[in-house]
Scaffold this active site. Structure first.
Site, PDB file in Angstrom:
ATOM      1  N   ASP A 183      -8.988   2.854  -2.890  1.00 15.60           N
ATOM      2  CA  ASP A 183     -10.063   3.363  -2.030  1.00 15.60           C
ATOM      3  C   ASP A 183     -11.280   3.807  -2.846  1.00 15.60           C
ATOM      4  O   ASP A 183     -11.617   4.997  -2.909  1.00 15.60           O
ATOM      5  CB  ASP A 183      -9.534   4.533  -1.197  1.00 15.60           C
ATOM      6  CG  ASP A 183      -8.350   4.131  -0.334  1.00 15.60           C
ATOM      7  OD1 ASP A 183      -8.122   2.917  -0.159  1.00 15.60           O
ATOM      8  OD2 ASP A 183      -7.637   5.028   0.145  1.00 15.60           O
ATOM      9  N   GLU A 232       2.846   4.590  -4.359  1.00 16.65           N
ATOM     10  CA  GLU A 232       2.921   5.360  -5.607  1.00 16.65           C
ATOM     11  C   GLU A 232       4.314   5.996  -5.838  1.00 16.65           C
ATOM     12  O   GLU A 232       4.646   6.159  -7.023  1.00 16.65           O
ATOM     13  CB  GLU A 232       1.838   6.448  -5.611  1.00 16.65           C
ATOM     14  CG  GLU A 232       0.425   5.911  -5.753  1.00 16.65           C
ATOM     15  CD  GLU A 232      -0.048   5.172  -4.501  1.00 16.65           C
ATOM     16  OE1 GLU A 232      -0.788   4.187  -4.644  1.00 16.65           O
ATOM     17  OE2 GLU A 232       0.341   5.563  -3.398  1.00 16.65           O
ATOM     18  N   ASP A 286       0.845  -1.190   0.000  1.00 13.33           N
ATOM     19  CA  ASP A 286       0.000   0.000   0.000  1.00 13.33           C
ATOM     20  C   ASP A 286       0.887   1.249   0.000  1.00 13.33           C
ATOM     21  O   ASP A 286       2.093   1.183   0.284  1.00 13.33           O
ATOM     22  CB  ASP A 286      -0.888  -0.015   1.245  1.00 13.33           C
ATOM     23  CG  ASP A 286      -2.107   0.884   1.114  1.00 13.33           C
ATOM     24  OD1 ASP A 286      -2.369   1.386   0.004  1.00 13.33           O
ATOM     25  OD2 ASP A 286      -2.799   1.087   2.128  1.00 13.33           O
TER      26      ASP A 286
END
Length: 791
Positions: A521, A445, A442
């Protein structure tokens, strides 16, 4: 900074506590100062085009065409994929490719009309005009795409050149892909950014970009299907224009694509053929999809905010008490000690390893979140070890880059360095010792909270880039890909006898080599439900077959109806996982009342019954690159009605799934591909192509089986059984079965079955070297009008 970046920053800052907000302001100013001093000013630029052709130099697989101000290298690989690179660009180095493409020795550059050049391969002809336009044609001479001569903007004082490439396609062409896009799976006219981005909270259709972007397009037209990949990881945009047909006037306006990139090589791969052949070619270039362990094809329950071992025990016991299958539980950042990666909160989870062992005995695996950010504090073991190794990203002045993530002030490993990947992969030993079986990457990026500006690392941050050296402008989009590689290769070394399970929020072309992804999300809404399907379909066409959404949405509290419809869709997607934010409503099926519970149980039991089919699809994806979840046009890309259908999908070759994506719907229209299809609930047959209206009561969504299909399912005794749907009279059918030999690396045989009518009975045979053989498994035949079996 544009308005959209400002909104994202405000959403991110609003999601953190008050103690973190001051840090996000400081981090934003640090990043701005780092870029002000570390990034060269572009200054004046000069525009350039290739100019006229001068000469050509044929070579194995293609050759080199020289123009007045550039040169173009063309190569046809043995798998039929075509590469071209401008300004001396070669296929490598590339983060996307799984190896060095081998040139096809049968293909060579040859003169073409009007002073141009061409290469002629088995499935494609590529022509280069005397001014640098490139046409990709079918063997019959029909143009699939035409790339106009490119244009560069070079800084006068040196530095990377920006470039732009415009392309033309047929008026009837449809665009798909570009990674994970909430609007889709068909991509409408508009501009799409190529920059992996945390949207700063829940998202829905209209939010772009998201976590996983890649410059991969699949273009489907009457003339044929092709995949195009611009192999550069730099920030850029893709602007699409849909074509307009002349409504009988004969004056069509073709579709168009414009790719603009801020740097990196201008190089391109094109794969032409049927959808199946295109994805096979793409997988042969970028690597076979990782094979998930069989338990990962079951049902997962996750939540940010379980809080304690006692709460997890309560949830697992709830599934058992309500007769609901459960295969995995995911622990989010709240199980860490102070949100620090590779740690455990001993107060909340005092005996985690023992607890994990108990769960595993009951058939439930534990999956751990892993974030890349490392708390920048002496005494933190990961920080100290990384510092000693010089593992963390530095800025242009040599200082370690600091950002703000969940643990507070944080530093970031440079996963573009082989030594750092090896170190990070070894850290998973701590997770394995705690009893975890899978890993969920998670915030990679990578995300760094900022009060303003881009919520990632400074663009001037330095990276190894496998020894070439460069900055975050080039490394950003491949950061998560390299993290996934570190985790996957580390697990291969630590537990060589087991298939690793890794899935990652962010990534790039080639991510499938190391695992899958999920939606991120997604907003709790009906549009969020629709976006969930768009993401899975789009990612599959980009070569990532294993993905799925947060069932129920990440935020808020879904209505019972929305939750149930999401759950029913999730039961037919590769990654079937409920998940929610720390302040969101519950996601356990029994929390929505007895009716939803009963219907969710039906969906879960059907997923369990189809487990052998999902295992087969996973095995086939590894061997062929074909996604489990496919658009309806997969087998008939020439059918325009199917190309525009976005609310249903094929699950493998055998099933068509039509989820309910709107509120208060109990009947829905379904577009059928050619052939006979059986409603699996009623046994009623329908003939395609065409549209039918099917019942979709609260208890189920329409699922249809292709006539003649052979589907491996779990029988009542737990063994493998063949569910056979009778072929239409005068036709044959069939299917493939691949048994999972376990969660290791043994290669399983592909069993091929054929179905046909012999007089008044349906015959099912397994293909063998010496002809038809008896099936290896019990057969259950489903016929026209037969009522569904009771479970």
């Amino acid at each position: 900074m544009n308005g959209r970046d400002l909104v994202r920053s405000m959403k991110v800052v609003g999601s953190v506590g008050a103690a973190q907000r001051l840090r996000t302001v400081r981090a934003a100013w640090r990043h701005r100062r780092a870029d002000a001093s570390g990034l060269p000013s572009r200054g004046a630029e000069r525009a350039r085009v290739p100019g006229a052709v001068r000469e050509a130099e044929p070579g194995p697989g293609g050759g080199l065409v020289r123009f007045e101000r550039s040169e173009l290298r063309i190569l046809v690989a043995v798998n039929g994929a075509v590469f071209w690179g401008w300004d001396g660009a070669e296929p490598e180095p590339s983060y996307a490719l799984a190896g060095s493409p081998e040139p096809d020795p049968r293909v060579v550059l040859e003169p073409d009309k009007d002073g141009g050049w061409r290469v002629v391969a088995e499935r494609v002809t590529v022509s280069v005009s005397r001014h640098g336009a490139i046409e990709v044609c079918t063997p019959g001479g029909v143009v699939l795409r035409r790339d106009l001569p490119p244009r560069w903007w070079e800084p006068v004082d040196g530095g990377p050149a920006r470039w732009m490439q415009r392309s033309e396609v047929a008026a009837d062409a449809r665009f798909f892909g570009l990674g994970g896009r909430a609007d889709g799976p068909r991509l409408r006219a508009g501009t799409y950014r190529l920059w992996n981005t945390d949207p700063g909270g829940s998202f829905g259709p209209g939010d772009d970009p998201l976590y996983l972007t890649m410059p991969v397009q699949v273009v489907v037209a009457d003339a044929g299907t092709h995949l195009v990949f611009h192999d550069t990881s730099w920030d850029g945009t893709v602007t699409l224009r849909e074509g307009e047909e002349g409504a009988g006037s004969g004056h069509d306006r073709g579709g168009a694509c414009e790719v603009r990139v801020e740097g990196g090589p201008l190089r391109c791969w094109v794969v032409v053929g049927t959808p199946a052949r295109v994805l096979l070619g793409w997988a042969s270039l970028t690597g076979a999809p990782a094979l998930p362990p069989s338990w990962a094809l079951g049902y997962h329950h996750a939540r940010w905010g379980f809080g304690s071992e006692q709460e997890v025990r309560r949830i697992v016991a709830g599934y058992r008490e309500h007769g609901l299958p459960l295969d995995a539980v995911h622990l989010d950042i709240d199980h860490y000690d102070g949100h620090q990666v590779f740690t455990v909160d001993q107060d909340r989870f005092p005996k985690l390893a023992q607890f994990a062992q108990e769960l595993r005995r009951d058939g439930v695996r534990l999956v751990s979140i892993v974030d890349p950010a490392v708390r920048a504090a002496p005494g933190n073991e990961v920080y100290d070890a990384g510092t000693a190794l010089d593992a963390f990203v530095r800025d242009a002045s040599g200082r370690v880059v600091r950002g703000v993530v969940w643990p507070g002030e944080s530093v970031f490993p440079d996963f573009t360095h082989a030594r750092v990947r090896e170190w990070w992969g070894g850290l998973y030993a701590e997770r394995l010792a705690q009893g975890f079986s899978g890993f969920w990457h998670d915030m990679n990026e990578p995300t760094s909270f900022a009060a303003f500006g881009d919520t990632t690392l400074p663009r001037s941050a330095r990276h190894a880039l496998e020894g070439r050296g460069g900055d975050h402008r080039e490394a950003h989009n491949v950061y998560a890909l390299c993290m996934a590689r570190a985790g996957y290769e580390g697990l291969r070394a630590l537990v060589p006898e087991e298939r690793p399970f890794v899935f990652s929020r962010s990534g790039w072309a080639g991510l499938q080599r190391y695992g899958g992804t999920w939606s991120g999300d997604v907003g709790t809404s009906w549009p969020g439900l629709r976006a969930s399907l768009a993401l899975v379909l789009g990612l599959g066409l980009c070569g990532i077959p294993y993905s799925g959404p947060d069932v129920g949405g990440f935020d808020g509290s879904p209505s019972p109806e929305l939750y149930l419809r999401w759950f029913q869709l999730g039961a037919y997607l590769p990654l079937f996982r409920t998940h929610a934010a720390i302040r969101a409503g519950r996601r356990e099926p029994w929390e929505f009342g007895p009716e939803v519970l009963a219907h969710a149980r039906t969906a879960l039991l059907e997923r369990r019954r189809l487990a052998p089919y999902f295992v087969t699809l996973a095995q086939l994806a590894r061997r062929t690159g074909a996604p489990y979840v496919r658009p309806l046009w997969w087998g008939a890309p020439e059918d325009r009605a199917l190309r525009d259908c976005e609310d249903a999908f094929l699950l493998g070759d055998c099933l068509l799934v039509a989820p309910v994506l709107e509120a208060a719907v109990e009947r829905r229209a379904v577009q059928l591909p050619k052939g006979r299809w059986y409603d699996t609930a009623t046994g009623r047959a329908y003939e395609g192509p065409g549209q039918v209206v099917l019942e979709a009561p609260a208890g189920r969504i329409p699922v249809l089986a292709r006539a003649g299909a052979v589907i491996p399912v779990r029988g009542a005794d737990g063994g493998l059984e063949l569910e056979v749907w009778a072929p239409a009279r005068g036709r044959t059918g069939g299917g493939l079965v691949v048994r999972d030999a376990g969660d290791g690396w043994d290669e399983s045989e592909i069993e091929r079955y054929v179905t046909r009518w012999e007089g008044a009975r349906v015959v099912v045979e397994r293909e063998g070297e010496d002809g038809g053989l008896a099936p290896s498994h019990p057969v259950r035949l489903r016929r026209l009008g037969e009522p569904p079996a009771q479970m």
